[in-house]
Structure formats: structure tokens, C-alpha cells
Motif scaffolding. Sequence first.
Motif, PDB file in Angstrom:
ATOM      1  N   HIS A 242       0.822  -1.219   0.000  1.00 17.14           N
ATOM      2  CA  HIS A 242       0.000   0.000   0.000  1.00 17.14           C
ATOM      3  C   HIS A 242       0.851   1.263   0.000  1.00 17.14           C
ATOM      4  O   HIS A 242       0.585   2.196  -0.742  1.00 17.14           O
ATOM      5  CB  HIS A 242      -0.906   0.020   1.238  1.00 17.14           C
ATOM      6  CG  HIS A 242      -2.035  -0.960   1.175  1.00 17.14           C
ATOM      7  ND1 HIS A 242      -3.196  -0.785   1.881  1.00 17.14           N
ATOM      8  CD2 HIS A 242      -2.187  -2.129   0.504  1.00 17.14           C
ATOM      9  CE1 HIS A 242      -4.014  -1.803   1.650  1.00 17.14           C
ATOM     10  NE2 HIS A 242      -3.412  -2.635   0.817  1.00 17.14           N
ATOM     11  N   TYR A 288      -6.504  -3.126  -2.906  1.00 18.14           N
ATOM     12  CA  TYR A 288      -6.029  -3.034  -1.530  1.00 18.14           C
ATOM     13  C   TYR A 288      -6.235  -4.299  -0.706  1.00 18.14           C
ATOM     14  O   TYR A 288      -5.449  -4.615   0.155  1.00 18.14           O
ATOM     15  CB  TYR A 288      -6.726  -1.878  -0.807  1.00 18.14           C
ATOM     16  CG  TYR A 288      -6.255  -0.514  -1.213  1.00 18.14           C
ATOM     17  CD1 TYR A 288      -4.893  -0.179  -1.171  1.00 18.14           C
ATOM     18  CD2 TYR A 288      -7.156   0.460  -1.633  1.00 18.14           C
ATOM     19  CE1 TYR A 288      -4.458   1.088  -1.542  1.00 18.14           C
ATOM     20  CE2 TYR A 288      -6.726   1.727  -1.999  1.00 18.14           C
ATOM     21  CZ  TYR A 288      -5.374   2.037  -1.954  1.00 18.14           C
ATOM     22  OH  TYR A 288      -4.944   3.271  -2.320  1.00 18.14           O
ATOM     23  N   CYS A 341      -0.479   5.710   3.014  1.00 15.08           N
ATOM     24  CA  CYS A 341      -1.781   5.238   2.525  1.00 15.08           C
ATOM     25  C   CYS A 341      -2.826   5.408   3.632  1.00 15.08           C
ATOM     26  O   CYS A 341      -2.562   5.124   4.792  1.00 15.08           O
ATOM     27  CB  CYS A 341      -1.657   3.763   2.144  1.00 15.08           C
ATOM     28  SG  CYS A 341      -3.199   3.037   1.591  1.00 15.08           S
ATOM     29  N   CYS A 343      -6.124   4.075   3.193  1.00 13.95           N
ATOM     30  CA  CYS A 343      -7.228   3.297   2.625  1.00 13.95           C
ATOM     31  C   CYS A 343      -8.179   2.800   3.708  1.00 13.95           C
ATOM     32  O   CYS A 343      -7.932   2.972   4.892  1.00 13.95           O
ATOM     33  CB  CYS A 343      -6.666   2.101   1.856  1.00 13.95           C
ATOM     34  SG  CYS A 343      -5.898   0.899   2.931  1.00 13.95           S
ATOM     35  N   CYS A 349      -2.977  -2.875   5.573  1.00 11.61           N
ATOM     36  CA  CYS A 349      -2.307  -1.651   5.143  1.00 11.61           C
ATOM     37  C   CYS A 349      -1.033  -1.416   5.953  1.00 11.61           C
ATOM     38  O   CYS A 349      -1.089  -1.249   7.168  1.00 11.61           O
ATOM     39  CB  CYS A 349      -3.251  -0.462   5.312  1.00 11.61           C
ATOM     40  SG  CYS A 349      -2.533   1.064   4.716  1.00 11.61           S
ATOM     41  N   GLN A 352      -0.875   1.848   7.947  1.00  9.58           N
ATOM     42  CA  GLN A 352      -1.767   2.032   9.089  1.00  9.58           C
ATOM     43  C   GLN A 352      -1.544   1.061  10.241  1.00  9.58           C
ATOM     44  O   GLN A 352      -2.191   1.165  11.275  1.00  9.58           O
ATOM     45  CB  GLN A 352      -3.230   1.945   8.627  1.00  9.58           C
ATOM     46  CG  GLN A 352      -3.592   3.069   7.668  1.00  9.58           C
ATOM     47  CD  GLN A 352      -5.018   2.953   7.185  1.00  9.58           C
ATOM     48  OE1 GLN A 352      -5.958   2.915   7.976  1.00  9.58           O
ATOM     49  NE2 GLN A 352      -5.196   2.883   5.873  1.00  9.58           N
TER      50      GLN A 352
HETATM   51 ZN   LIG Z   1      -3.581   1.114   2.626  1.00  8.62          ZN
END
Ligand SMILES: [Zn+2]
Length: 480
Positions: A242, A288, A341, A343, A349, A352
Motif C-alpha cells: 500500500h 487493496y 496510505c 485506505c 495496510c 496504518q
Molecule cells: Zn492502505
Amino acid sequence: MDSNHHSNYKLTKTEKKFLRKQIKARHTLLRHEGVETVSYATQSLVVANGGLGNGVGRSQLRPALEKCGLVDGLLMPPNKPYSFVRYRTAEEARKAYVALNGKEIVGDLGQKIILYLNFVEKAQWKELGLQALPPGLMVVEEIISSEDEKMLLESVNWAEDIEDQNVQKSLKHRRVKHFGYEFHYENNNVDKDKPLPGGLPDIWDSILEKWLKEGFIKHKPDQLTVNQYEPGHGIPAHIDTHSAFEDEIVSLSLGSEIVMDFKHPDGVTVPVMLPRRSLLVMTGESRYLWTHGITPRKFDTVQASKGHKGGIITSDVGDLTLSKRGIRTSFTFRKVRQTPCNCSYPLVCDSQTQQSSPLLPGSAREASQLEREHVHRVYEEIAGHFSSTRHTPWPRIVDFLKALPSGSLVADVGCGNGKYLGINQDLYMIGCDRSRSLVDICGERRFQALVGDALALPLRSGSCDAPLSLAAIHHPPPAP
Ligand SMILES: [Zn+2]
């Protein structure tokens, strides 16, 4: 007439062998596939070994079946080593049962396959369930003319010097070239501060402009990876990192078609046909959350009907056959991401997940502690997704094992409770696991297994025909 009744004459050795094999096929179908056979003649038969997953195509099987009577339907489930045939009458089905049991036919790759037939009440096949493409995925057919295809394929100079500005790597299973930015397989990322000189080849300028103008893509890519796959090559299932690339990832297939498998974390797999000269566009969820990969094999399961080309390979098992792979060159365009990212799929991810700078283990002890913490935490987090898949064998591994030649010696390193040891009764499988209790379970299941460490196997190098090591060693997946 009861064809199972042979007591009025003595069976020859060969007949006995066939009978044993046929009974074994019947047991395997019931135990592993839930296919119930019956001992009286019906219109339908299950043809063990005569399946797409065994390298037998519709065009090899159908003529053999038609010699015995009028074939009403031939169902060939994807990736299965068997198929179902329905005759117009039970009498014709009985003829096939007598004539074809133990009969050898030649598969799609020239391999010899012995068929074993059993009667069934009706063809049973569990529906695949999902009939739609992953959300955000699109296959644009005939996006390039044949002339452009030729020109683009010729523009790739695979022979040029490795010192050239555009980095070329011969990965284990395919040839790869990068433009714009080099892709690093060690961390599945690009060096954002070090763009390669030259950028993308000029030849792509007008093509990318056209795709932008026609709305197939929304952003102009700045990274290109060219992969060349020969028949038998593949790429492990993966999600493009990502934090490395923006949302939109597109891939042009030239030279030959291929089937790419998309997999949702809950286990749903959607095989998608990427025809020659088509553009695959992955955005949103399909980019994703779903993994994509190509199974290393020499033929794909495809729709037999001519009208159907790109997109999902349906579970219409009355219309599946095999297609030989050719040399496919893919051109994957991505845009390097400059900000983290954000998302909607935090679980997968890397931007994150609350990881500070990646820790590098300083000692073996630290490494194993790290492994315990991270691996354990990850498994805890995804336990919900895994619960449905953990206990059932992975279909791809089942296919792999079923495709191995009879009599192959296979070592399953990290065999656990022996889930794969009994898949193909024609193999000699030896399991190995560090856990004494798991090896004991294998023993109870009458499998050959021993206690041993994967890093110091008690097996002579080169003594096995195929190794198997699942869910025990995880390699970081390469990106396309
Ligand atoms: Zn992501």
C-alpha cells in the motif's frame, strides 16, 4: 446385470488390481470430495482421474465417452481431478462403465491417465458461490492492436547489459525489468528518492495519454515493471504494498492470455481471464484487499465457448476446458505513492499498522521472540478470517499433489496434523514436524511422519521428488 458380481469366475491379477483401484477411487471421492457413488447402474458416472485438475481436457475425454453412447452432459469442475458424465440412458452409462474402467487415455500434456468410473445418482457439484469480479476490478479487452502488440513486445530488449540504467533481474520463475523506479523484492517497495534515469520508455507516452483520455486510467503512472512468463511460470499471491503505490494499478497482457487468481481474505477465490491484448485495471478493494497471483502451471482452466473471453471464469462446469499457456509478457504500470496510505483496509495496510521503524533482530533469540510476537499477533488478528480455511486443505496444494506422477516421494516439512499426507494415495509422503503431538496425530491417521526441525532435516538432500512446506515458512511475496 450386476457388473460388481464377479464370483462365478476367478479374477486375473490385472482385474483384481483394477477393482482395487476403482474401489479406492470411490473411497477417495467420498472422503475428500463428498461425492457419493452407488453400486447400481444409473445414467450418470463420476470419472475419477478424468478431470481438468488432472490435465485432462474436454477434447480428450469427450470422444472416449462418446464411443459408449450419447453423452447428455459432461461436467468438468475447475481444478478437480474428476468429472461427471451423464448418458441418455442407464444402459449407455453401463456400457461406459464396463468399457472405460481401467482404460488409459492421453492427457493434454501427453501424459497417460487411467480412468476409473463409478455410478452416481446425479452429478453433484458445489457452486463456487461468488459470480462477480472483485469490486474495483475491470478487464478492458482489445485495448491494443495486433500491430502495436508486436511493436511493444519488440521494444523490450531482454538481452541488454545488466549495467544498463533500467534494472533487469532474472527472478527464479520469470524475467523482470523495471523502469521509472526499481522495485526491491527484499522489502516489496521502491526507493522513492532514487528514480531511475530515463523514466518510462518513450514508446508508452502516446498509449498512456490515450488511456487517460478514454478514461481507462485516472493517473499517469511513473513506474513500469515488465514480466515475462513462460508456460509453467507463475507469481505468488500478493497485494502490492500500500505505502509503495497509489490506488490504481494497471497491467497489460501481451503475447498470450493467462488466468489470474484473485483471493479475498475470507477465502473466496475468483479466477479471472486476462485475454491477450487486454488491460487489467485494479482499484479500490481489488487493489487493496484482494491478493492476486498466477498459479505456476502449463495450462489454464477456461471457458470453452468462443464468445466468452475476458473476466471471470464462471462455475458453469458444463463449459470448462483446458487451454495451453503461451509466453505472456505483462506491462504493469503503477504510480509511486509520496504520502502514507489511508485506505479503508487497515488490517492489510502497512501505512496504518502501528509499527514503528522495522526492528531487525540482533540474535537468533531475539529473532525467535520477534517471530513469536508478530506472527502470533497477526494470527490472533486474522483468526476470524482463518477459521474457515485453516482446517481444509488449500485447493491449490491439493491440485499440486494430485498432479504429481504416481510413486513420487514427497516430504511435507511442517506437516502439522497431516492434512496433506493423505491427499494423493499414489504418492509416498513423509511428514515432518517439530511438534511431537502433531506427529503422533499423523501416526494415528496412519501417515508416515517424524519429529524434526525444518532447518536440520533428517532427510538426504535430493532424496525427494517434491518438497512441500506450507504455513511453516513464509517468504515475502514479490510484486509483479
Ligand atoms: Zn492502505
